[in-house]
Design a protein around this motif. Structure first.
Motif, mmCIF file in Angstrom:
data_model
loop_
_atom_site.group_PDB
_atom_site.id
_atom_site.type_symbol
_atom_site.label_atom_id
_atom_site.label_comp_id
_atom_site.label_asym_id
_atom_site.label_seq_id
_atom_site.Cartn_x
_atom_site.Cartn_y
_atom_site.Cartn_z
ATOM 1 N N TRP A 155 -6.751 15.587 3.814
ATOM 2 C CA TRP A 155 -7.089 14.320 3.168
ATOM 3 C C TRP A 155 -7.405 13.252 4.208
ATOM 4 C CZ3 TRP A 155 -5.378 9.344 3.276
ATOM 5 C CH2 TRP A 155 -5.845 8.501 2.264
ATOM 6 N N CYS A 156 -6.602 13.207 5.259
ATOM 7 C CA CYS A 156 -6.811 12.212 6.314
ATOM 8 C C CYS A 156 -8.161 12.427 6.997
ATOM 9 C CB CYS A 156 -5.684 12.280 7.336
ATOM 10 S SG CYS A 156 -4.108 11.667 6.737
ATOM 11 N N ALA A 157 -8.520 13.690 7.227
ATOM 12 C CA ALA A 157 -9.805 13.980 7.867
ATOM 13 C C ALA A 157 -10.966 13.528 6.998
ATOM 14 C CB ALA A 157 -9.910 15.475 8.161
ATOM 15 N N LYS A 158 -10.835 13.660 5.681
ATOM 16 C CA LYS A 158 -11.913 13.282 4.767
ATOM 17 C C LYS A 158 -11.984 11.773 4.537
ATOM 18 C CE LYS A 158 -11.658 17.597 2.205
ATOM 19 N NZ LYS A 158 -11.211 18.203 0.946
ATOM 20 N N ASN A 159 -10.889 11.065 4.756
ATOM 21 C CA ASN A 159 -10.808 9.637 4.424
ATOM 22 C C ASN A 159 -10.635 8.745 5.652
ATOM 23 O OD1 ASN A 159 -10.816 9.486 1.365
ATOM 24 N ND2 ASN A 159 -9.313 11.097 1.764
ATOM 25 N N ASP A 160 -11.205 9.122 6.756
ATOM 26 C CA ASP A 160 -11.182 8.292 7.963
ATOM 27 C C ASP A 160 -9.757 7.902 8.353
ATOM 28 O OD1 ASP A 160 -12.303 6.928 10.132
ATOM 29 O OD2 ASP A 160 -12.529 5.069 8.982
ATOM 30 N N ASP A 161 -8.869 8.877 8.364
ATOM 31 C CA ASP A 161 -7.454 8.685 8.726
ATOM 32 C C ASP A 161 -6.763 7.597 7.905
ATOM 33 O OD1 ASP A 161 -7.277 10.742 10.554
ATOM 34 O OD2 ASP A 161 -7.923 9.498 12.227
ATOM 35 N N GLY A 162 -7.111 7.514 6.625
ATOM 36 C CA GLY A 162 -6.462 6.570 5.724
ATOM 37 C C GLY A 162 -6.977 5.155 5.808
ATOM 38 N N LYS A 163 -7.980 4.908 6.646
ATOM 39 C CA LYS A 163 -8.509 3.546 6.810
ATOM 40 C C LYS A 163 -9.454 3.184 5.691
ATOM 41 C CE LYS A 163 -8.152 3.936 11.775
ATOM 42 N NZ LYS A 163 -8.875 4.217 12.993
ATOM 43 N N ALA A 164 -9.996 4.176 4.997
ATOM 44 C CA ALA A 164 -10.965 3.902 3.937
ATOM 45 C C ALA A 164 -10.333 3.137 2.779
ATOM 46 C CB ALA A 164 -11.564 5.210 3.427
ATOM 47 N N GLY A 165 -9.048 3.383 2.511
ATOM 48 C CA GLY A 165 -8.372 2.719 1.389
ATOM 49 C C GLY A 165 -7.897 1.320 1.722
ATOM 50 N N GLY A 206 0.834 -1.197 0.000
ATOM 51 C CA GLY A 206 0.000 0.000 0.000
ATOM 52 C C GLY A 206 0.865 1.242 0.000
ATOM 53 N N ASP A 207 0.232 2.389 0.196
ATOM 54 C CA ASP A 207 0.989 3.641 0.192
ATOM 55 C C ASP A 207 1.314 4.146 1.590
ATOM 56 O OD1 ASP A 207 -1.512 4.401 1.000
ATOM 57 O OD2 ASP A 207 -1.755 6.009 -0.460
ATOM 58 N N GLY A 208 0.885 3.419 2.620
ATOM 59 C CA GLY A 208 1.204 3.802 3.994
ATOM 60 C C GLY A 208 0.386 4.973 4.501
ATOM 61 N N ALA A 209 -0.790 5.202 3.906
ATOM 62 C CA ALA A 209 -1.606 6.359 4.272
ATOM 63 C C ALA A 209 -2.038 6.309 5.730
ATOM 64 C CB ALA A 209 -2.828 6.435 3.363
ATOM 65 N N GLN A 210 -2.408 5.148 6.213
ATOM 66 C CA GLN A 210 -2.903 5.029 7.587
ATOM 67 C C GLN A 210 -1.810 5.406 8.586
ATOM 68 O OE1 GLN A 210 -4.681 1.262 8.353
ATOM 69 N NE2 GLN A 210 -5.371 1.801 10.394
ATOM 70 N N VAL A 211 -0.599 4.946 8.348
ATOM 71 C CA VAL A 211 0.516 5.259 9.248
ATOM 72 C C VAL A 211 0.884 6.734 9.138
ATOM 73 C CG1 VAL A 211 2.927 4.753 9.747
ATOM 74 C CG2 VAL A 211 1.392 2.914 9.139
ATOM 75 N N LEU A 212 0.857 7.274 7.926
ATOM 76 C CA LEU A 212 1.172 8.691 7.740
ATOM 77 C C LEU A 212 0.138 9.553 8.451
ATOM 78 C CD1 LEU A 212 2.929 10.874 6.493
ATOM 79 C CD2 LEU A 212 1.517 10.741 4.445
ATOM 80 N N CYS A 213 -1.125 9.208 8.324
ATOM 81 C CA CYS A 213 -2.176 9.972 9.010
ATOM 82 C C CYS A 213 -1.975 9.936 10.521
ATOM 83 C CB CYS A 213 -3.553 9.426 8.636
ATOM 84 S SG CYS A 213 -4.045 9.823 6.941
#
Length: 137
Positions: free
Chosen positions: A126-136, A43-50
């Motif tokens: 972006w994190c606020a709109k995407n459930d802290d990266g959990k949506a992806g 993945g892109d690590g969005a959840q950890v980055l958020c």
């Protein structure tokens, strides 16, 4: 019976031969067993980055605060500018040149950190709109 110097030479030769034979055995064993390669990121690590956004934001804020501080604060642009001016007054051209290069870098660092802060703010949105990266996930 060998003399003492001959015995040392013989022992050294035997030790070298044993070492070479042992390392050849290890190398051939390593070649026979394939080593699995590590898998790449999934993945892109969005959840950890958020999750890390607040810490990164504090670190950037602290660095910018230090750079923008007055001459009394170590690491500030103003303090380094004062050192460059003092070196020029004292006619220390080599020192002034060295410090000027550091000052140029530190000034560009401020610009870079300000850009990172802007980028981080957009990541925070972006994190606020995407459930802290959990949506992806």
């Amino acid at each position: 019976m060998p003399t003492r110097p001959q015995a040392r030479t013989l022992l050294a030769a035997l030790a070298t031969a044993a070492l070479l034979a042992g390392s050849a055995g290890v190398a051939s064993a390593a070649d026979a067993t394939p080593i699995p390669k590590a898998a790449g990121p999934t993945g892109d690590g969005a959840q950890v980055l958020c999750k890390r956004v607040p810490k990164i934001d504090r670190r950037l804020h602290r660095a910018l605060k230090r750079l923008d501080a007055g001459t009394a604060r170590r690491g500030s642009v103003a303090r380094l500018q004062q050192r460059v001016d003092n070196a020029r007054k004292a006619d220390h051209s080599e020192v002034a040149g060295f410090l000027q290069d550091r000052l140029d870098f530190r000034t560009s660092l401020r610009t870079n950190l300000e850009q990172r802060q802007k980028d981080l703010n957009s990541v925070k949105d972006w994190c606020a709109k995407n459930d802290d990266g959990k949506a992806g996930s």
